[in-house]
Design a protein around this motif. Structure first.
Motif, PDB file in Angstrom:
ATOM      1  N   GLU A  22       0.840  -1.200   0.000  1.00  0.00           N
ATOM      2  CA  GLU A  22       0.000   0.000   0.000  1.00  0.00           C
ATOM      3  C   GLU A  22       0.876   1.252   0.000  1.00  0.00           C
ATOM      4  O   GLU A  22       1.808   1.387   0.800  1.00  0.00           O
ATOM      5  N   GLY A  23       0.598   2.144  -0.907  1.00  0.00           N
ATOM      6  CA  GLY A  23       1.343   3.401  -0.942  1.00  0.00           C
ATOM      7  C   GLY A  23       2.637   3.347  -1.719  1.00  0.00           C
ATOM      8  O   GLY A  23       3.324   4.358  -1.844  1.00  0.00           O
ATOM      9  N   GLU A  24       3.003   2.166  -2.239  1.00  0.00           N
ATOM     10  CA  GLU A  24       4.203   2.084  -3.076  1.00  0.00           C
ATOM     11  C   GLU A  24       3.997   2.944  -4.326  1.00  0.00           C
ATOM     12  O   GLU A  24       2.886   3.071  -4.833  1.00  0.00           O
ATOM     13  N   THR A  25       5.075   3.541  -4.794  1.00  0.00           N
ATOM     14  CA  THR A  25       5.013   4.360  -6.011  1.00  0.00           C
ATOM     15  C   THR A  25       5.631   3.587  -7.165  1.00  0.00           C
ATOM     16  O   THR A  25       6.747   3.078  -7.068  1.00  0.00           O
ATOM     17  N   GLN A  47      -6.196   0.983 -13.333  1.00  0.00           N
ATOM     18  CA  GLN A  47      -7.198   0.362 -12.461  1.00  0.00           C
ATOM     19  C   GLN A  47      -6.551  -0.574 -11.457  1.00  0.00           C
ATOM     20  O   GLN A  47      -6.869  -0.552 -10.257  1.00  0.00           O
ATOM     21  N   GLN A  48      -5.615  -1.405 -11.940  1.00  0.00           N
ATOM     22  CA  GLN A  48      -4.927  -2.348 -11.065  1.00  0.00           C
ATOM     23  C   GLN A  48      -4.148  -1.612  -9.968  1.00  0.00           C
ATOM     24  O   GLN A  48      -4.154  -2.012  -8.803  1.00  0.00           O
ATOM     25  N   ALA A  49      -3.467  -0.528 -10.358  1.00  0.00           N
ATOM     26  CA  ALA A  49      -2.690   0.248  -9.387  1.00  0.00           C
ATOM     27  C   ALA A  49      -3.602   0.836  -8.315  1.00  0.00           C
ATOM     28  O   ALA A  49      -3.303   0.774  -7.114  1.00  0.00           O
ATOM     29  N   GLU A  50      -4.729   1.388  -8.751  1.00  0.00           N
ATOM     30  CA  GLU A  50      -5.668   1.999  -7.809  1.00  0.00           C
ATOM     31  C   GLU A  50      -6.231   0.952  -6.843  1.00  0.00           C
ATOM     32  O   GLU A  50      -6.304   1.184  -5.633  1.00  0.00           O
ATOM     33  N   GLU A  51      -6.614  -0.203  -7.388  1.00  0.00           N
ATOM     34  CA  GLU A  51      -7.175  -1.271  -6.551  1.00  0.00           C
ATOM     35  C   GLU A  51      -6.175  -1.758  -5.506  1.00  0.00           C
ATOM     36  O   GLU A  51      -6.561  -2.138  -4.395  1.00  0.00           O
ATOM     37  N   ARG A  52      -4.889  -1.730  -5.847  1.00  0.00           N
ATOM     38  CA  ARG A  52      -3.861  -2.236  -4.930  1.00  0.00           C
ATOM     39  C   ARG A  52      -3.275  -1.134  -4.050  1.00  0.00           C
ATOM     40  O   ARG A  52      -2.386  -1.406  -3.238  1.00  0.00           O
ATOM     41  N   GLY A  53      -3.736   0.098  -4.227  1.00  0.00           N
ATOM     42  CA  GLY A  53      -3.280   1.192  -3.380  1.00  0.00           C
ATOM     43  C   GLY A  53      -1.925   1.764  -3.746  1.00  0.00           C
ATOM     44  O   GLY A  53      -1.241   2.354  -2.917  1.00  0.00           O
ATOM     45  N   TYR A  54      -1.508   1.600  -5.014  1.00  0.00           N
ATOM     46  CA  TYR A  54      -0.233   2.171  -5.458  1.00  0.00           C
ATOM     47  C   TYR A  54      -0.425   3.592  -5.976  1.00  0.00           C
ATOM     48  O   TYR A  54      -1.484   3.924  -6.518  1.00  0.00           O
ATOM     49  N   GLN A  55       0.620   4.372  -5.868  1.00  0.00           N
ATOM     50  CA  GLN A  55       0.688   5.656  -6.570  1.00  0.00           C
ATOM     51  C   GLN A  55       1.328   5.369  -7.924  1.00  0.00           C
ATOM     52  O   GLN A  55       2.463   4.906  -7.979  1.00  0.00           O
ATOM     53  N   LEU A  56       0.608   5.615  -9.019  1.00  0.00           N
ATOM     54  CA  LEU A  56       1.153   5.334 -10.352  1.00  0.00           C
ATOM     55  C   LEU A  56       1.586   6.634 -11.017  1.00  0.00           C
ATOM     56  O   LEU A  56       0.780   7.539 -11.217  1.00  0.00           O
ATOM     57  N   VAL A  80      11.252   6.001  -7.198  1.00  0.00           N
ATOM     58  CA  VAL A  80      10.048   5.149  -7.190  1.00  0.00           C
ATOM     59  C   VAL A  80      10.419   3.752  -6.704  1.00  0.00           C
ATOM     60  O   VAL A  80      11.595   3.376  -6.652  1.00  0.00           O
ATOM     61  N   ASP A  81       9.409   2.959  -6.344  1.00  0.00           N
ATOM     62  CA  ASP A  81       9.641   1.618  -5.808  1.00  0.00           C
ATOM     63  C   ASP A  81       9.754   0.559  -6.902  1.00  0.00           C
ATOM     64  O   ASP A  81      10.279  -0.527  -6.668  1.00  0.00           O
ATOM     65  N   ALA A  82       9.240   0.867  -8.075  1.00  0.00           N
ATOM     66  CA  ALA A  82       9.341  -0.056  -9.218  1.00  0.00           C
ATOM     67  C   ALA A  82       9.009   0.711 -10.488  1.00  0.00           C
ATOM     68  O   ALA A  82       8.383   1.777 -10.438  1.00  0.00           O
ATOM     69  N   ILE A  83       9.437   0.143 -11.616  1.00  0.00           N
ATOM     70  CA  ILE A  83       9.161   0.760 -12.920  1.00  0.00           C
ATOM     71  C   ILE A  83       8.558  -0.296 -13.845  1.00  0.00           C
ATOM     72  O   ILE A  83       9.086  -1.409 -13.963  1.00  0.00           O
ATOM     73  N   LEU A  84       7.459   0.071 -14.503  1.00  0.00           N
ATOM     74  CA  LEU A  84       6.890  -0.745 -15.579  1.00  0.00           C
ATOM     75  C   LEU A  84       7.302  -0.091 -16.894  1.00  0.00           C
ATOM     76  O   LEU A  84       7.168   1.125 -17.053  1.00  0.00           O
ATOM     77  N   ASP A 277       1.645  -8.763  -9.252  1.00  0.00           N
ATOM     78  CA  ASP A 277       1.765  -9.970  -8.421  1.00  0.00           C
ATOM     79  C   ASP A 277       3.239 -10.313  -8.203  1.00  0.00           C
ATOM     80  O   ASP A 277       3.662 -10.641  -7.086  1.00  0.00           O
ATOM     81  N   ALA A 278       4.022 -10.240  -9.289  1.00  0.00           N
ATOM     82  CA  ALA A 278       5.451 -10.551  -9.205  1.00  0.00           C
ATOM     83  C   ALA A 278       6.174  -9.538  -8.317  1.00  0.00           C
ATOM     84  O   ALA A 278       7.032  -9.907  -7.502  1.00  0.00           O
ATOM     85  N   LEU A 279       5.824  -8.268  -8.456  1.00  0.00           N
ATOM     86  CA  LEU A 279       6.454  -7.223  -7.633  1.00  0.00           C
ATOM     87  C   LEU A 279       6.121  -7.407  -6.157  1.00  0.00           C
ATOM     88  O   LEU A 279       6.983  -7.240  -5.292  1.00  0.00           O
ATOM     89  N   GLU A 280       4.874  -7.750  -5.859  1.00  0.00           N
ATOM     90  CA  GLU A 280       4.476  -7.910  -4.458  1.00  0.00           C
ATOM     91  C   GLU A 280       5.249  -9.047  -3.788  1.00  0.00           C
ATOM     92  O   GLU A 280       5.683  -8.926  -2.640  1.00  0.00           O
ATOM     93  N   ALA A 281       5.431 -10.149  -4.524  1.00  0.00           N
ATOM     94  CA  ALA A 281       6.207 -11.275  -3.978  1.00  0.00           C
ATOM     95  C   ALA A 281       7.664 -10.862  -3.774  1.00  0.00           C
ATOM     96  O   ALA A 281       8.292 -11.213  -2.765  1.00  0.00           O
ATOM     97  N   TYR A 282       8.184 -10.083  -4.708  1.00  0.00           N
ATOM     98  CA  TYR A 282       9.577  -9.609  -4.616  1.00  0.00           C
ATOM     99  C   TYR A 282       9.747  -8.641  -3.444  1.00  0.00           C
ATOM    100  O   TYR A 282      10.708  -8.734  -2.676  1.00  0.00           O
ATOM    101  N   TRP A 283       8.811  -7.703  -3.305  1.00  0.00           N
ATOM    102  CA  TRP A 283       8.874  -6.745  -2.194  1.00  0.00           C
ATOM    103  C   TRP A 283       8.760  -7.449  -0.851  1.00  0.00           C
ATOM    104  O   TRP A 283       9.380  -7.055   0.124  1.00  0.00           O
ATOM    105  N   LYS A 284       7.927  -8.488  -0.801  1.00  0.00           N
ATOM    106  CA  LYS A 284       7.655  -9.163   0.470  1.00  0.00           C
ATOM    107  C   LYS A 284       8.897  -9.867   1.013  1.00  0.00           C
ATOM    108  O   LYS A 284       9.289  -9.666   2.157  1.00  0.00           O
ATOM    109  N   ASP A 285       9.524 -10.726   0.188  1.00  0.00           N
ATOM    110  CA  ASP A 285      10.650 -11.501   0.721  1.00  0.00           C
ATOM    111  C   ASP A 285      11.750 -11.756  -0.311  1.00  0.00           C
ATOM    112  O   ASP A 285      12.547 -12.683  -0.171  1.00  0.00           O
ATOM    113  N   GLY A 286      11.767 -10.927  -1.367  1.00  0.00           N
ATOM    114  CA  GLY A 286      12.833 -11.061  -2.359  1.00  0.00           C
ATOM    115  C   GLY A 286      12.638 -12.200  -3.339  1.00  0.00           C
ATOM    116  O   GLY A 286      13.576 -12.576  -4.051  1.00  0.00           O
TER     117      GLY A 286
END
Length: 318
Positions: A22-25, A47-56, A80-84, A277-286
């Motif tokens: 939540e709040g990741e940019t 839409q996906q970013a908004e639903e997950r609480g990211y700042q896009l 930023v925390d990640a780049i697409l 989904d991939a980013l969340e798993a990476y952020w959580k525990d690498g």
């Protein structure tokens, strides 16, 4: 009892990941809006970013690589925390991806590939672009049978991975079918206007279109433009000239429902879901994802309820 406990633990783990994310940019360097499919990808990513609480942080590069490189450098400077990144072409990314890596910002490629070392990005989400071209070519080969068929091809943006791979796949599929021949091939830059313009030149060069059996377009928008050109030339698209393309956008389904196009291969615009989904798993525990996360490539023809498909897709932002 055990099931309930496991469900509770799973739910807590999911909510913890969501809370952490939540709040990741996230910076999104988009190619532009050259096609309906591209617009839908942008809509669904937001839409996906908004639903997950990211700042896009969104950047429209207007089909220019230099604009995308500038956007990525800006994202790195912002921390930023990640780049697409949906790369406009495949080459020329090494330096800016190195900069993101040095800043420890994971990069996820969306729907296109780059000719860079795999350690410069976290993962790539996309279709197997060669396979898409093969599906289109196989459909045409089966539909035409033994009949002589002169094919014209509308290529995507020169140097882009979809243009390269969709051409390769289609050529692989028709290889060995001596009755199938690509007689003209030119870029339409993935746009409807260019698709129409290039198709007009193909029609002029091929006896007003009478010598053309089929059109293969690397995306639906070029096909829709070409359909207009075929009609203006006094021919019936879908009958006089078979039309097969890639993306599965609403307007192409409308053309199929009207009998003016014959087949399309789906490229889902929801690349952001698997990417996040991939980013969340990476952020959580690498957790490191696979280097390529593949989406499905489904063939649709006139027998697959094109009007219904149009109705289901028309509000997705295409």
């Amino acid at each position: 009892m055990t099931k309930t406990l496991m469900s509770t633990v799973a739910a807590l783990a999911i909510s913890a990941t969501a809370a952490m994310a939540e709040g990741e940019t996230v910076g999104f360097a988009q190619i532009g809006s050259e096609s309906g499919w591209r617009a839908a990808e942008t809509t669904l990513t937001k839409q996906q970013a908004e639903e997950r609480g990211y700042q896009l942080q969104f950047s429209d590069a207007q089909q220019k690589q230099e604009n995308q490189i500038a956007a990525i450098r800006s994202f790195v400077a912002q921390g930023v925390d990640a780049i697409l990144l949906a790369p406009v072409v495949a080459t020329g990314w090494d330096s800016v991806l190195e900069e993101a890596k040095e800043a420890e910002i994971p990069v996820v490629l969306l729907d296109r590939q780059v000719d860079s070392s795999e350690d410069l990005y976290l993962t790539a989400v996309g279709s197997n672009l060669v396979h898409e071209g093969e599906v289109a070519g196989q459909w045409l080969a089966e539909t035409v049978g033994d009949k002589e068929c002169r094919i014209v091809e509308l290529q995507g943006t020169t140097g882009s991975s979809p243009a390269i791979d969709r051409k390769t796949g289609f050529e692989n599929a028709i290889k060995g079918h001596d009755n199938l021949e690509i007689v003209r091939s030119q870029t339409g830059d993935f746009t409807r206007a260019q698709g129409k313009e290039v198709m007009e030149s193909f029609l002029q060069a091929e006896n007003g279109g009478k010598d053309i059996c089929a059109l293969y377009a690397h995306n639906d928008d070029m096909a829709v433009g070409a359909i207009q050109a075929i009609k203006e030339a006094g021919l019936k698209p879908g009958t006089d000239i078979l039309v097969v393309s890639i993306d599965a956008v609403p307007d192409l389904f409308q053309a199929m429902a009207a009998g003016e196009a014959n087949a399309t291969v789906e490229l889902t615009p929801n690349m952001a879901g698997p990417a996040f989904d991939a980013l969340e798993a990476y952020w959580k525990d690498g957790t490191m994802p696979e280097k390529f996360i593949q989406t499905e490539s489904k063939l649709y023809t006139q027998s697959d309820d094109p009007q219904g498909e149009y109705d289901r897709r028309k509000d997705l932002g295409y």
